[in-house]
Design an enzyme around this catalytic site. Structure first.
Site, mmCIF file in Angstrom:
data_model
loop_
_atom_site.group_PDB
_atom_site.id
_atom_site.type_symbol
_atom_site.label_atom_id
_atom_site.label_comp_id
_atom_site.label_asym_id
_atom_site.label_seq_id
_atom_site.Cartn_x
_atom_site.Cartn_y
_atom_site.Cartn_z
ATOM 1 N N GLY A 114 -18.125 24.676 72.801
ATOM 2 C CA GLY A 114 -18.376 25.346 71.519
ATOM 3 C C GLY A 114 -19.788 25.857 71.344
ATOM 4 N N SER A 119 -16.656 27.882 77.203
ATOM 5 C CA SER A 119 -16.072 26.701 77.859
ATOM 6 C C SER A 119 -14.546 26.701 77.763
ATOM 7 C CB SER A 119 -16.625 25.424 77.232
ATOM 8 O OG SER A 119 -16.371 25.426 75.843
ATOM 9 N N SER A 120 -14.020 27.052 76.606
ATOM 10 C CA SER A 120 -12.563 26.982 76.458
ATOM 11 C C SER A 120 -11.886 28.013 77.354
ATOM 12 C CB SER A 120 -12.155 27.185 74.998
ATOM 13 O OG SER A 120 -12.682 28.392 74.504
ATOM 14 N N ASP A 164 -14.244 36.581 76.647
ATOM 15 C CA ASP A 164 -14.425 35.332 77.394
ATOM 16 C C ASP A 164 -13.422 35.192 78.536
ATOM 17 O OD1 ASP A 164 -16.095 34.932 75.253
ATOM 18 O OD2 ASP A 164 -15.615 32.807 75.064
HETATM 19 O O1 PMV Z 1 -19.313 31.763 70.695
HETATM 20 P P1 PMV Z 1 -18.261 32.474 71.498
HETATM 21 O O2 PMV Z 1 -18.499 32.429 72.971
HETATM 22 O O3 PMV Z 1 -16.868 32.066 71.130
HETATM 23 O O4 PMV Z 1 -18.392 34.012 71.161
HETATM 24 C C1 PMV Z 1 -18.063 34.551 69.902
HETATM 25 C C2 PMV Z 1 -18.304 36.028 69.972
HETATM 26 C C3 PMV Z 1 -17.992 36.810 68.718
HETATM 27 O O5 PMV Z 1 -18.284 38.160 69.012
HETATM 28 C C4 PMV Z 1 -18.867 36.368 67.555
HETATM 29 C C5 PMV Z 1 -16.537 36.683 68.294
HETATM 30 C C6 PMV Z 1 -15.550 37.288 69.275
HETATM 31 O O6 PMV Z 1 -14.374 36.847 69.272
HETATM 32 O O7 PMV Z 1 -15.895 38.235 69.993
#
Ligand code: PMV
Length: 328
Positions: A114, A119-120, A164
């Site tokens: 988080g 990581s997920s 991700d």
């Molecule tokens: O914190 P993370 O790796 O889950 O990244 C969130 C990135 C955002 O642009 C804020 C939201 C998204 O889903 O792209």
């Protein structure tokens, strides 16, 4: 038994703005989640996660996902971690057309939970790859990325971007704009990551930016300006111009800060890195707490962050060009 690993990621540019259709460039880093899957004789699922993070931030549990594990992290992070594994296993069952397959799953990750390092996604990508291989199915990378995205989409109530999961599957630098994802060329970037030991609430931070953007035209302009930085950054990546990348990262952090998603700890680490001579530094991911990423070939930034009170862990991580892979 099949074992696969997949990398975490940092956002070089573009988090938050990507939610509104601007491009973003996440980069895979050499910090991996490793998942081993072994089929069981029955239809049960047993999950062992000995180390889901860095020192001092460990999740330990075993048992099926409907048993209550003993842990030392927040319930919400744990529930999320279990949900991801459960849904990844379901994708493997679906891909192999084996809806009742049972598994022993072992997770070992050196990516903080988080904290903006994906990581997920890494656990999900490695979990689907290991699960399908264990059932004798080989997925293309495109299908693996798609299935991993479906898991995040489901577990995060439709709030996930493809950044991700695509980045963790493919490795290297990737460009994400809406549903369009592609890998892009990048030099070997000298990332240094500082971690404050905490985590931001992605949903809350995204809502905060949305509210600002709806209220103020200049906040909407800020989001557009982040998109401009990303486009400029792509040219710098293509040219291998690390100095320019650093300048653009600094700018990107300033705009994220203006949108209210930085934190005192993140700013302290960013300034620690800059004063040590990093080429640039910014928060990575949703913000509010978690990690920053800096570019520095020398050890000066690592040393400075070690002495920054808000920084709990610092590590160097090069760009990981490989993405998901089977482990021996
Ligand atoms: O914190 P993370 O790796 O889950 O990244 C969130 C990135 C955002 O642009 C804020 C939201 C998204 O889903 O792209």
């Amino acid at each position: 038994m099949a074992t696969a690993s997949a990398p975490g990621k940092v956002y070089l540019f573009g988090e938050h703005a990507v939610v509104y259709g601007e491009p973003a460039v996440p980069c895979a880093i050499e910090r991996r989640a490793t998942v081993t899957v072994e089929e069981r004789a029955d239809d049960r699922l047993r999950i062992d996660a000995e180390d889901l993070s860095l020192d001092g931030f460990t999740v330990e549990f075993s048992g099926s996902t409907d048993e209550s594990p003993s842990v030392d992290v927040s319930e919400s992070l744990l529930t999320a971690a279990m949900g991801y594994v459960d849904a990844a296993v379901d994708q493997a069952r679906d891909a192999a057309d084996r809806p009742n397959a049972g598994f022993d799953v072992t997770i070992d990750s050196d990516i903080p939970l988080g904290a903006g390092l994906g990581s997920s996604a890494a656990v999900v990508v490695a979990g689907i790859e290991a699960g399908t291989r264990e059932l004798g199915v080989e997925l293309s990378r495109a299908e693996l990325a798609e299935r991993a995205y479906q898991v995040e989409h489901e577990v995060q109530d439709g709030q996930a971007s493809r950044a991700d999961t695509y980045c963790s599957t493919m490795g290297g630098a990737v460009r994400v704009e809406g549903d369009r994802c592609e890998t892009i060329e990048a030099p070997d970037l000298p990332f240094v990551v500082g971690y404050d030991g905490g985590a931001g609430d992605t949903g809350e931070l995204v809502s905060g930016v949305r509210a600002l953007k709806d209220e103020y035209d200049f906040a909407a302009d800020t989001v557009t300006a982040i998109g401009d930085i990303v486009r400029q950054g792509e040219r710098a990546l293509e040219a291998g111009d690390v100095d320019e990348l650093g300048r653009l990262m600094d700018f990107n952090h300033g705009l994220l800060s203006a949108l209210g998603v930085s934190a005192r700890s993140l700013d302290a680490m960013v300034w620690g890195a800059r004063e040590a001579g990093a080429k640039g530094a910014k928060l990575t991911g949703a913000g509010g707490g978690g990690c920053i990423v800096a570019l520095d070939e020398s050890s000066a930034t690592e040393t400075a962050l070690e002495y920054t009170p808000d920084c709990e862990q610092v590590f160097r991580a090069r760009l990981d060009k490989e993405g998901v892979r089977l482990e021996p």
